[in-house]
Design an enzyme around this catalytic site. Structure first.
Site, PDB file in Angstrom:
ATOM      1  N   SER A 160      71.298  50.843  37.480  1.00  0.00           N
ATOM      2  CA  SER A 160      71.971  52.029  38.078  1.00  0.00           C
ATOM      3  C   SER A 160      71.027  52.638  39.094  1.00  0.00           C
ATOM      4  CB  SER A 160      71.826  53.081  36.771  1.00  0.00           C
ATOM      5  OG  SER A 160      70.688  53.390  36.098  1.00  0.00           O
ATOM      6  N   LYS A 185      66.424  57.984  35.943  1.00  0.00           N
ATOM      7  CA  LYS A 185      67.638  58.606  36.947  1.00  0.00           C
ATOM      8  C   LYS A 185      66.636  59.417  37.875  1.00  0.00           C
ATOM      9  CE  LYS A 185      70.828  56.939  34.490  1.00  0.00           C
ATOM     10  NZ  LYS A 185      71.372  55.680  34.938  1.00  0.00           N
TER      11      LYS A 185
END
Length: 156
Positions: free
Chosen positions: A39, A77
């Site tokens: 991700s 993230k």
């Protein structure tokens, strides 16, 4: 004799102090982390090593953070919205406070989602750099500051 005792004491302190710091204080300040997943590509590839600075004093837009979700899952993230921000994600474009966020680190934008969130006090809006393969604030909303374990710094 007194000089040799001082030298020995300094020698012991020089060896024991770093060992003490590494074993007892270090894990509360920094940890070594390995990236698992895709991700955050291309910034962080699966298997990349980094340092997690625990309990950072300040988290800024653009920082990469490790987050512990309610189900105890750890994710990594990028922060795109900080307290007080208004974040809109539409057609692959991220607007923060009505200004387009320049994101040269994004691998693929996902054009299908629409998100409109206000980031409250002690909250953050986080996204993966690989938007087509990232479970992030577009899906589960903002995260609280308490969920952030620390800032991630890539080493390898």
């Amino acid at each position: 004799m007194n000089q040799s005792i001082r030298s020995f004491t300094r020698y012991v302190i020089c060896i024991l102090l770093p060992v003490f710091i590494i074993l007892f204080i270090g894990p509360k300040l920094v940890q070594v982390c390995v990236v698992n997943g895709h991700s955050m590509e291309p910034t962080l590839k699966e298997g990349s090593f980094g340092i997690l600075a625990m309990n950072p004093l300040k988290i800024d837009r653009g920082d990469i953070v490790v987050v512990k979700l309610a189900n105890d899952e750890l994710i990594i993230k990028r922060v795109v919205g900080v307290p007080g921000d208004h974040v809109i994600v539409e057609n692959g474009i991220v607007l923060v406070n009505n200004e387009e966020l320049e994101e040269d680190y994004v691998k693929y934008n996902s054009l299908l989602e629409y998100t409109d969130k206000f980031v409250g006090y002690d909250e953050y809006f986080i996204l993966g750099d690989n938007r087509t393969d990232s479970l992030d604030s577009r899906y589960f909303g903002v995260i609280s500051e308490d969920e952030i374990l620390g800032k991630f710094y890539k080493v390898l």
